[in-house]
Write a protein that holds these residues in place. Structure first.
Motif, PDB file in Angstrom:
ATOM      1  N   VAL A  75       0.849  -1.192   0.000  1.00 55.79           N
ATOM      2  CA  VAL A  75       0.000   0.000   0.000  1.00 55.79           C
ATOM      3  C   VAL A  75       0.888   1.246   0.000  1.00 55.79           C
ATOM      4  CG1 VAL A  75      -1.764   1.312   1.250  1.00 55.79           C
ATOM      5  CG2 VAL A  75      -1.852  -1.195   1.221  1.00 55.79           C
ATOM      6  N   VAL A  76       0.682   2.123  -0.988  1.00 60.10           N
ATOM      7  CA  VAL A  76       1.482   3.358  -1.083  1.00 60.10           C
ATOM      8  C   VAL A  76       0.642   4.616  -0.915  1.00 60.10           C
ATOM      9  CG1 VAL A  76       3.325   2.310  -2.452  1.00 60.10           C
ATOM     10  CG2 VAL A  76       1.362   3.340  -3.619  1.00 60.10           C
ATOM     11  N   ALA A  77      -0.683   4.489  -0.976  1.00 61.08           N
ATOM     12  CA  ALA A  77      -1.578   5.626  -0.752  1.00 61.08           C
ATOM     13  C   ALA A  77      -2.943   5.072  -0.390  1.00 61.08           C
ATOM     14  CB  ALA A  77      -1.672   6.516  -1.991  1.00 61.08           C
ATOM     15  N   LYS A  78      -3.746   5.899   0.292  1.00 64.15           N
ATOM     16  CA  LYS A  78      -5.095   5.469   0.655  1.00 64.15           C
ATOM     17  C   LYS A  78      -6.026   6.660   0.687  1.00 64.15           C
ATOM     18  CE  LYS A  78      -4.693   5.655   5.680  1.00 64.15           C
ATOM     19  NZ  LYS A  78      -5.037   4.962   6.893  1.00 64.15           N
ATOM     20  N   GLY A  79      -7.295   6.381   0.430  1.00 66.17           N
ATOM     21  CA  GLY A  79      -8.313   7.418   0.491  1.00 66.17           C
ATOM     22  C   GLY A  79      -8.633   7.791   1.926  1.00 66.17           C
ATOM     23  N   GLU A  80      -9.274   8.931   2.090  1.00 68.75           N
ATOM     24  CA  GLU A  80      -9.516   9.459   3.435  1.00 68.75           C
ATOM     25  C   GLU A  80     -10.466   8.616   4.277  1.00 68.75           C
ATOM     26  OE1 GLU A  80     -12.305  11.740   0.623  1.00 68.75           O
ATOM     27  OE2 GLU A  80     -10.186  11.237   0.602  1.00 68.75           O
ATOM     28  N   ASN A  81     -11.272   7.748   3.650  1.00 65.96           N
ATOM     29  CA  ASN A  81     -12.201   6.910   4.412  1.00 65.96           C
ATOM     30  C   ASN A  81     -11.655   5.526   4.749  1.00 65.96           C
ATOM     31  OD1 ASN A  81     -14.045   8.996   4.296  1.00 65.96           O
ATOM     32  ND2 ASN A  81     -15.112   8.165   2.526  1.00 65.96           N
ATOM     33  N   VAL A  82     -10.449   5.214   4.318  1.00 66.18           N
ATOM     34  CA  VAL A  82      -9.867   3.895   4.557  1.00 66.18           C
ATOM     35  C   VAL A  82      -9.288   3.840   5.967  1.00 66.18           C
ATOM     36  CG1 VAL A  82      -8.085   2.252   3.845  1.00 66.18           C
ATOM     37  CG2 VAL A  82      -9.361   3.543   2.115  1.00 66.18           C
ATOM     38  N   THR A  83      -9.760   2.862   6.746  1.00 64.08           N
ATOM     39  CA  THR A  83      -9.277   2.714   8.126  1.00 64.08           C
ATOM     40  C   THR A  83      -8.617   1.366   8.385  1.00 64.08           C
ATOM     41  OG1 THR A  83     -11.442   1.906   8.857  1.00 64.08           O
ATOM     42  CG2 THR A  83     -11.037   4.283   9.026  1.00 64.08           C
ATOM     43  N   ASN A  84      -8.757   0.434   7.461  1.00 60.48           N
ATOM     44  CA  ASN A  84      -8.243  -0.915   7.705  1.00 60.48           C
ATOM     45  C   ASN A  84      -6.913  -1.201   7.012  1.00 60.48           C
ATOM     46  OD1 ASN A  84      -9.614  -0.778   5.264  1.00 60.48           O
ATOM     47  ND2 ASN A  84     -10.330  -2.890   5.341  1.00 60.48           N
ATOM     48  N   PHE A  85      -6.286  -0.215   6.398  1.00 57.05           N
ATOM     49  CA  PHE A  85      -4.962  -0.352   5.792  1.00 57.05           C
ATOM     50  C   PHE A  85      -4.134   0.869   6.137  1.00 57.05           C
ATOM     51  CE2 PHE A  85      -7.230  -3.240   2.962  1.00 57.05           C
ATOM     52  CZ  PHE A  85      -6.322  -4.270   2.809  1.00 57.05           C
ATOM     53  N   GLU A  86      -2.826   0.663   6.258  1.00 58.84           N
ATOM     54  CA  GLU A  86      -1.881   1.751   6.461  1.00 58.84           C
ATOM     55  C   GLU A  86      -0.841   1.712   5.352  1.00 58.84           C
ATOM     56  OE1 GLU A  86      -2.330   4.114   8.610  1.00 58.84           O
ATOM     57  OE2 GLU A  86      -4.044   3.094   9.552  1.00 58.84           O
TER      58      GLU A  86
END
Length: 122
Positions: A75-86
């Protein structure tokens, strides 16, 4: 952890069914609010990709299309609503992300044929 994300990536892409497959630079997408962006380390190209290229899949194929829709990476980026990945987590990409679970296909256990299916890479 800060990771520099390139603007483009390499991909095998086709623009028409049975058409030529091009290996070229394509844009790296930005993840939507509920998505993660994965630096893919491994990906398979399977018979589903062949069906999509041939145009004989029961669902409409959104062209142009990049082959290889099942993979694994970091994972290199995530949306603002994602809580289960870092950022930095390992993640796999499955083919079917979700379906409506209410249509005739879903009720028969054929969720991949759902007209509202959320398919990776398709």
């Amino acid at each position: 952890m800060s990771i520099e994300i390139p603007k483009t990536q390499k991909g095998c892409i086709f623009y028409e069914n049975h058409g030529e497959i091009f290996y070229k630079d394509i844009p790296v997408p930005k993840p939507k609010a509920n998505e993660i962006l994965i630096n893919v380390k491994y990906s398979g190209v399977c018979h589903t990709d062949l069906h999509a290229w041939h145009g004989d899949w029961p669902l409409d194929v959104k062209l142009p299309l990049v082959g290889g829709h099942e993979g694994a990476g970091v994972v290199v980026a995530k949306g603002e609503n994602v809580t289960n990945f870092e950022i930095g987590d390992y993640a796999g990409i499955k083919w079917l992300n979700g379906s409506c679970m209410g249509c005739e296909y879903c009720q028969q256990g054929a969720e991949p044929n759902c007209p509202d299916a959320d398919l990776s890479g398709c």
